[in-house]
Write a protein that holds these residues in place. Sequence first.
Motif, PDB file in Angstrom:
ATOM      1  N   ARG A  46      42.394  13.985  46.972  1.00 28.36           N
ATOM      2  CA  ARG A  46      40.865  12.594  46.634  1.00 28.36           C
ATOM      3  C   ARG A  46      39.662  13.482  46.178  1.00 28.36           C
ATOM      4  O   ARG A  46      39.057  12.641  46.041  1.00 28.36           O
ATOM      5  N   TRP A 128      40.522   2.229  47.607  1.00 24.63           N
ATOM      6  CA  TRP A 128      40.212   4.236  47.264  1.00 24.63           C
ATOM      7  C   TRP A 128      40.250   3.622  45.380  1.00 24.63           C
ATOM      8  O   TRP A 128      38.570   4.571  45.313  1.00 24.63           O
ATOM      9  N   GLN A 132      36.343   4.605  43.722  1.00 23.82           N
ATOM     10  CA  GLN A 132      36.023   4.934  42.840  1.00 23.82           C
ATOM     11  C   GLN A 132      35.004   5.191  41.759  1.00 23.82           C
ATOM     12  O   GLN A 132      33.844   5.449  41.274  1.00 23.82           O
TER      13      GLN A 132
END
Length: 274
Positions: A46, A128, A132
């Motif tokens: 990640r 998630w 980004q």
Amino acid sequence: MLMAWQWVHGFHPLAYAASLFLAVGISVIHHNHAHLPMWTRRHPNRATDLAITLLQGHPTCVLHPAHRLNHHRFRHGPEDAARTWRFGDHNHLPGWALHPLQAAIAVYPLVLTWLRRLRRHRPAVWRWYIAQYALWLGSWALLLALDPGKALGLVIVPQLFGLHWLLAANYLQHAHADDGSRYGYARNFEGWLNPLLFNIGLHTAHHEHGRAHWSQLPRLHRRYRERVDPRLLERGFARYVLRVFVLGPFAPALRSRSLRPATVNPENPHKDRC
């Protein structure tokens, strides 16, 4: 680092040229990381996703629906949204220059559909990926607020250059190839391109072994080389560009010729071929 150095000390042509090349290198790393994550644990992967997002100028998550679930699944065939012959069965400089824009328009509906599905069924993953997007857009907004000229010239343009090569590689590797042939769907570039850019030119081996580490591709390429049409084996990237894109428009004998059967109707790509 080169972008930051120029931001402080001013534009330098050699540093700028190096940043353009490294932007292409980040694109290849982005591609490879999407196929085979660098690490075996979630948190380092990640962190790498976020670092690539900042350096690439686009979220890393997009390659999963646009590239892995689309291009690698359908191998440049009729159901591949980014197939080069969707926009005309050609192989020339204008086609290469325009392909990234055409491909982005074609595949982004897949990305949005995929994100909507994740929001319904896997909201934590969706958050998630949205993070980004927030990191990418936030970084651009911050840099533009600090100095629009430097942000555009020193950061955003090199990032867009790298993104162009990420998408345009599809054109270089597949334009005029035959998606109906078992090993004829991809063009392979041998020579110095590969040690410089993580064996990105060995495309048949990559398609056949999508999760193979880039260091394994030369060995795998030797396995498939004799099965690939010789017209899809290029001894060098630079000589290919010179022959097809630079000299081809003036010398018909040097132009690329499509390997797709003439019986294929681009308006009805699902029709069976002889």
